[in-house]
Design an enzyme around this catalytic site. Structure first.
Site, PDB file in Angstrom:
ATOM      1  N   ARG A   1      21.925 -11.360  37.051  1.00 47.93           N
ATOM      2  CA  ARG A   1      22.848 -11.792  36.002  1.00 47.93           C
ATOM      3  C   ARG A   1      24.312 -11.848  36.462  1.00 47.93           C
ATOM      4  O   ARG A   1      25.020 -12.797  36.190  1.00 47.93           O
ATOM      5  CB  ARG A   1      22.719 -10.790  34.839  1.00 47.93           C
ATOM      6  CG  ARG A   1      23.519 -11.156  33.619  1.00 47.93           C
ATOM      7  CD  ARG A   1      23.489 -10.017  32.594  1.00 47.93           C
ATOM      8  NE  ARG A   1      22.216  -9.386  32.446  1.00 47.93           N
ATOM      9  CZ  ARG A   1      21.318  -9.682  31.514  1.00 47.93           C
ATOM     10  NH1 ARG A   1      21.572 -10.615  30.621  1.00 47.93           N
ATOM     11  NH2 ARG A   1      20.175  -9.030  31.444  1.00 47.93           N
TER      12      ARG A   1
ATOM     13  N   ARG B   1      17.615 -15.902  24.733  1.00 48.71           N
ATOM     14  CA  ARG B   1      18.186 -14.557  24.641  1.00 48.71           C
ATOM     15  C   ARG B   1      18.556 -14.122  23.221  1.00 48.71           C
ATOM     16  O   ARG B   1      18.230 -13.008  22.831  1.00 48.71           O
ATOM     17  CB  ARG B   1      19.407 -14.411  25.578  1.00 48.71           C
ATOM     18  CG  ARG B   1      19.097 -14.716  27.046  1.00 48.71           C
ATOM     19  CD  ARG B   1      20.182 -14.264  28.000  1.00 48.71           C
ATOM     20  NE  ARG B   1      20.224 -12.820  28.089  1.00 48.71           N
ATOM     21  CZ  ARG B   1      21.093 -12.053  27.469  1.00 48.71           C
ATOM     22  NH1 ARG B   1      22.061 -12.592  26.746  1.00 48.71           N
ATOM     23  NH2 ARG B   1      21.038 -10.756  27.562  1.00 48.71           N
TER      24      ARG B   1
ATOM     25  N   TYR C   1      16.444 -10.942  22.120  1.00 48.89           N
ATOM     26  CA  TYR C   1      17.129  -9.640  22.203  1.00 48.89           C
ATOM     27  C   TYR C   1      18.268  -9.513  21.204  1.00 48.89           C
ATOM     28  O   TYR C   1      19.101  -8.604  21.343  1.00 48.89           O
ATOM     29  CB  TYR C   1      17.742  -9.439  23.614  1.00 48.89           C
ATOM     30  CG  TYR C   1      16.889  -9.893  24.764  1.00 48.89           C
ATOM     31  CD1 TYR C   1      15.677  -9.272  25.033  1.00 48.89           C
ATOM     32  CD2 TYR C   1      17.293 -10.927  25.594  1.00 48.89           C
ATOM     33  CE1 TYR C   1      14.895  -9.688  26.111  1.00 48.89           C
ATOM     34  CE2 TYR C   1      16.526 -11.342  26.669  1.00 48.89           C
ATOM     35  CZ  TYR C   1      15.320 -10.715  26.917  1.00 48.89           C
ATOM     36  OH  TYR C   1      14.559 -11.130  27.983  1.00 48.89           O
TER      37      TYR C   1
ATOM     38  N   CYS D   1      11.283 -24.684  14.508  1.00 51.96           N
ATOM     39  CA  CYS D   1      10.796 -24.247  13.190  1.00 51.96           C
ATOM     40  C   CYS D   1      10.503 -22.754  13.156  1.00 51.96           C
ATOM     41  O   CYS D   1       9.350 -22.335  12.997  1.00 51.96           O
ATOM     42  CB  CYS D   1       9.580 -25.069  12.813  1.00 51.96           C
ATOM     43  SG  CYS D   1      10.048 -26.790  12.659  1.00 51.96           S
ATOM     44  N   GLU D   2      11.530 -21.969  13.373  1.00 51.12           N
ATOM     45  CA  GLU D   2      11.421 -20.514  13.269  1.00 51.12           C
ATOM     46  C   GLU D   2      12.774 -19.985  12.827  1.00 51.12           C
ATOM     47  O   GLU D   2      13.805 -20.434  13.334  1.00 51.12           O
ATOM     48  CB  GLU D   2      11.141 -19.877  14.645  1.00 51.12           C
ATOM     49  CG  GLU D   2       9.799 -20.210  15.186  1.00 51.12           C
ATOM     50  CD  GLU D   2       9.262 -19.122  16.114  1.00 51.12           C
ATOM     51  OE1 GLU D   2       9.624 -17.937  15.957  1.00 51.12           O
ATOM     52  OE2 GLU D   2       8.474 -19.494  16.987  1.00 51.12           O
TER      53      GLU D   2
HETATM   54  N1  LLP Z   1      15.540  -6.285  40.309  1.00 54.42           N
HETATM   55  C1  LLP Z   1      14.454  -6.123  39.542  1.00 54.42           C
HETATM   56  C2  LLP Z   1      13.302  -5.400  40.072  1.00 54.42           C
HETATM   57  C3  LLP Z   1      14.446  -6.631  38.226  1.00 54.42           C
HETATM   58  O1  LLP Z   1      13.375  -6.438  37.461  1.00 54.42           O
HETATM   59  C4  LLP Z   1      15.572  -7.313  37.740  1.00 54.42           C
HETATM   60  C5  LLP Z   1      15.597  -7.870  36.380  1.00 54.42           C
HETATM   61  C6  LLP Z   1      16.667  -7.499  38.596  1.00 54.42           C
HETATM   62  C7  LLP Z   1      16.622  -6.952  39.879  1.00 54.42           C
HETATM   63  C8  LLP Z   1      17.897  -8.236  38.193  1.00 54.42           C
HETATM   64  O2  LLP Z   1      18.548  -7.635  37.123  1.00 54.42           O
HETATM   65  P1  LLP Z   1      19.982  -8.173  36.658  1.00 54.42           P
HETATM   66  O3  LLP Z   1      20.944  -7.907  37.784  1.00 54.42           O
HETATM   67  O4  LLP Z   1      19.844  -9.620  36.386  1.00 54.42           O
HETATM   68  O5  LLP Z   1      20.283  -7.410  35.435  1.00 54.42           O
HETATM   69  N2  LLP Z   1      15.656 -11.700  30.414  1.00 54.42           N
HETATM   70  C9  LLP Z   1      16.517 -10.563  30.251  1.00 54.42           C
HETATM   71  C10 LLP Z   1      16.750  -9.813  31.539  1.00 54.42           C
HETATM   72  C11 LLP Z   1      15.481  -9.319  32.212  1.00 54.42           C
HETATM   73  C12 LLP Z   1      15.746  -8.649  33.540  1.00 54.42           C
HETATM   74  C13 LLP Z   1      14.491  -8.357  34.262  1.00 54.42           C
HETATM   75  N3  LLP Z   1      14.637  -7.754  35.547  1.00 54.42           N
HETATM   76  C14 LLP Z   1      17.829 -11.025  29.623  1.00 54.42           C
HETATM   77  O6  LLP Z   1      18.004 -12.206  29.374  1.00 54.42           O
HETATM   78  O7  LLP Z   1      18.687 -10.197  29.326  1.00 54.42           O
END
Ligand code: LLP
Length: 431
Positions: free
Chosen positions: A286, A322, A326, A353-354
């Site tokens: 992210r 998102r 969430y 449609c939600e």
């Molecule tokens: N490493 C592992 C093992 C992970 O499972 C994840 C994210 C990352 C790194 C990267 O994390 P980041 O730096 O992006 O926070 N869809 C959700 C986020 C799910 C994250 C899953 N794992 C959202 O939109 O907030």
């Protein structure tokens, strides 16, 4: 133009009100490529990478971008150009990374459900490290490596039982979460690692969650990992890599979210792992891309409901999940700043449609009319990569901007693209 990315990334990347992003006129872009479109600033991505690289200076560190955050090939190419590797959780992500030029030696494979076939394919491709999440996976890795007559490099993913103080659905480091194993279990793996002739278990991995805005959970988790690393070394087990995962939070809500700086984050790592001289791996997703992206969308119509005003957009939960998944906040602003406009309160929704297809509730916005161009900010991570064709809505276009130029890096899906592979039931067979 100031391209530094802070909490107001998108605004700072724009001039003339909100109309430009990475030097590109968003009105003209919307006319050219249509809406909804996911738009990314290459400049902003590069800046984030160099900010993190600068913070890591002096350490033997490798950044492996979590591909799940944004798996567009052009974005992965930007990573590769900057020397960033990949953290993958499927063979699809591995294939994307390799196709973007990222060498297998800079790819780490995480995830709780790697299938035997995936493990075999990754090993054959030569990925540098498996972040192993269960004893069964450990044994599968040994079996597959033995069959291929290769040595697999492995790290054990530690579940440190730490609360990342983030949304429950993106928290991964508590003992009740499916990820990783306890330090007690990991200790047994190392004690018995001699039995695994084809797995070199010499790494530790930890990832406690995502969109983390406080340093404290990192301190706690890394202290536990560091304690275990010291114990292992004393017991004669070399630890050659420590992967500290990802999770760094970004600013979704200007004036409210206060993300940490890369330097503050790396200082916590430096302090916790003082005396460690092996390889350090980081898996941010992210933080590298979220604020470098926005979703361009037009108002289809303004609907005055019995108790609420609705702005109905041409983007929906299938383009950006998102908020519906969430209850995530994303700043939403008109591309035309126009400070003179009166402000109105809207529920900002998509056409799906939600009721959950809602980007924002009771949000104050300058009064809008049909056709108004809006941007939903900080959508560069977990936007397009989580998109679907729900309600038979073709996938949006993705566009990369770079100092006044743009390139379509995923063309808008056509109806034919969307139904490719589907067919009427014919040529029935029995298994
Ligand atoms: N490493 C592992 C093992 C992970 O499972 C994840 C994210 C990352 C790194 C990267 O994390 P980041 O730096 O992006 O926070 N869809 C959700 C986020 C799910 C994250 C899953 N794992 C959202 O939109 O907030």
């Amino acid at each position: 133009m100031n391209n530094s990315i802070t909490c107001r990334t998108t605004a700072e990347n724009t001039v003339d009100g909100n109309q430009r992003f990475d030097g590109v006129d968003l009105n003209a872009l919307a006319r050219d490529v249509g809406t909804p479109s996911h738009v990314y600033s290459a400049t902003a991505v590069r800046q984030r990478i160099s900010e993190l690289q600068a913070a890591l200076r002096g350490l033997d560190a490798e950044i492996c971008f979590a591909v799940k955050a944004n798996s567009n090939l052009a974005v992965l190419q930007l990573m590769n150009e900057a020397g960033v590797g990949a953290d993958i959780v499927s063979i699809g992500e591995m294939q994307r990374s390799l196709k973007a030029g990222i060498p297998a030696t800079r790819i780490v494979f995480s995830g709780v459900g790697k299938s035997e076939d995936e493990i075999a394919a990754a090993l054959l491709a030569g990925v540098s490290r498996f972040n192993v999440e269960s004893h069964d996976e450990f044994q599968t890795l040994q079996r597959v490596a033995c069959a291929q007559q290769r040595i697999a490099n492995a790290a054990v993913r530690i579940n440190p039982d730490v609360d990342a103080q983030t949304h429950a659905k993106i928290s991964t480091g508590k003992s009740e979460n499916k990820f990783g194993v306890s330090i007690d279990e990991a200790r047994r793996w190392f004690a018995g690692s001699a039995r695994h002739s084809h797995v070199r278990l010499d790494g530790l991995h930890v990832h406690i969650g995502s969109q983390i805005l406080s340093l404290e959970p990192y301190r706690l988790a890394l202290d536990r990992v560091a304690g275990f690393w010291r114990e292992l070394v004393q017991a004669g087990h070399p630890v050659n890599s420590i992967d500290v995962g990802g999770g760094l939070g970004v600013c979704y809500h200007a004036g409210t979210d206060r993300p940490m700086t890369a330097t503050d984050y790396v200082d916590v790592i430096r302090a916790a792992l003082a005396g460690y001289h092996g390889k350090l791996l980081l898996e941010p997703g992210r933080w590298l891309v979220a604020e470098a992206g926005l979703l361009l969308t037009r108002v289809i119509r303004v609907k005055h409901g019995a108790s609420r005003n609705f702005l109905v957009l041409d983007a929906a939960m299938n383009d950006l999940a998102r908020p519906s998944l969430y209850d995530a906040w994303h700043d939403i602003v008109p591309v035309h700043g126009d400070p003179g406009r009166p402000v109105t309160t809207y529920d900002i929704v998509g056409p799906v449609c939600e009721t959950g297809d809602t980007f924002a509730r009771a949000r104050e916005l300058p009064e809008c009319a049909a056709g108004e161009l809006l941007m939903i900010r900080a959508t560069g991570a977990y936007g397009a990569s989580m998109a679907s064709t729900y309600n038979s809505r073709p996938l949006a276009a993705e566009v990369l901007l770079d100092r006044g130029r743009y390139a379509i890096v995923r063309r808008r899906q056509t109806f034919e693209d969307m139904i490719a592979g589907e067919q009427p039931a014919q040529n029935w067979q029995t298994p």
